[in-house]
Design an enzyme around this catalytic site. Structure first.
Site, short mmCIF file in Angstrom:
data_model
loop_
_atom_site.label_atom_id
_atom_site.label_comp_id
_atom_site.label_asym_id
_atom_site.label_seq_id
_atom_site.Cartn_x
_atom_site.Cartn_y
_atom_site.Cartn_z
N CYS A 178 0.87 -1.17 0.00
CA CYS A 178 0.00 0.00 0.00
C CYS A 178 0.91 1.22 0.00
O CYS A 178 1.52 1.54 1.02
CB CYS A 178 -0.93 0.00 1.21
SG CYS A 178 -2.02 1.44 1.30
N GLU B 47 -3.12 1.05 -6.45
CA GLU B 47 -2.19 -0.02 -6.77
C GLU B 47 -1.87 0.04 -8.25
O GLU B 47 -2.68 0.52 -9.04
CB GLU B 47 -2.77 -1.38 -6.38
CG GLU B 47 -1.75 -2.48 -6.32
CD GLU B 47 -0.54 -2.12 -5.49
OE1 GLU B 47 0.47 -1.70 -6.09
OE2 GLU B 47 -0.60 -2.23 -4.26
#
Length: 252
Positions: free
Chosen positions: A2, A111
């Site tokens: 993340c 992402e």
């Protein structure tokens, strides 16, 4: 992994979701990057009998974990994530996962799906039903040689579920609202007692939306970076996110 996320709701909404009061107000943040301040919730001091005060507290911390034993943080990699599978065993994180577990509120995260060499397609991953999500986090206060304190945090990651795995092999740990108290209660619950909370969230909880490469630049911090784009057979050359998105080793 993340490396960027968003928090775009009001402080009142965050406080209601986390069950805290007294947080610092903030504008919507569409491209939160490592080393920037992030909001976390921690267990507060024990409540007195009959008290209606919340037993959680909100805190602004630096996103980039510095273990308390570090002599020179510049000698460490930028620790924005911690692997849920090994955090309790790693000297870097084992004290924090035992004593300072945290919740990190987010509206979604970003992402990048690696394609051919030099190409990456960014996605905005958000709860399918909207609203907020809480990532599992770890907090540590670093005392520098000059005597000043710096509160820092990392976001726990786990293996991606079958929905997210085609984009990236890791994803943030999601702590469900009904599990907030158990996760934050480090007095009664050791890491082994909350290990079941570190599994990947079920497929379908999130939706992944392809977006443009505007998100790759930290300076691009407006809502336009969340606008969906159509995927073509050949998306062309896309820039990878700049280094502040977190180029840390998978070891952590």
């Amino acid at each position: 992994m993340c490396g960027r996320f968003t928090l775009t709701v009001t402080l009142d909404e965050v406080e209601m979701f986390l069950g805290v009061v007294g947080g610092t107000d903030f504008p919507p943040r569409y491209n939160i990057a490592p080393t920037q301040p992030i909001l976390v919730a921690l267990a507060g001091p024990p409540r007195e009998p009959g008290s209606n005060l919340p037993d959680r507290q909100a805190l602004l911390v630096r996103w980039g974990f510095i273990p308390s034993w570090a002599k020179n943080p510049k000698d460490l990699p930028l620790l924005i994530n911690a692997r849920a599978e090994t955090a309790a065993e790693k000297n870097t994180f084992k004290a924090a996962i035992r004593h300072r577990r945290a919740l990190v509120p987010a509206s979604g995260f970003f992402e990048w799906k690696r394609q051919d060499e030099g190409k990456a397609q960014p996605y905005f991953v958000r709860p399918r039903d909207g609203g907020l999500v809480a990532f599992g986090g770890l907090m540590e206060t670093y005392l520098d040689p000059g005597g000043s304190e710096l509160d820092t945090a990392a976001i726990l990651t786990t293996a991606a579920n079958t929905q997210i795995a085609p984009i990236h092999h890791r994803m943030p740990v999601v702590i469900r609202r009904e599990d907030f108290s158990r996760w934050l209660d480090c007095r009664s619950h050791r890491p082994a007692d909350v290990a079941d909370l570190l599994s990947p969230v079920e497929p379908g909880f999130f939706e992944a939306i392809p977006i443009s490469n505007k998100v790759n630049k930290v300076a691009n911090a407006g809502p336009d970076i969340l606008e969906p784009v159509a995927l073509a057979a050949d998306t062309g050359r896309r820039e990878a996110p700049d280094s502040t998105a977190g180029g840390q080793l998978d070891l952590f």
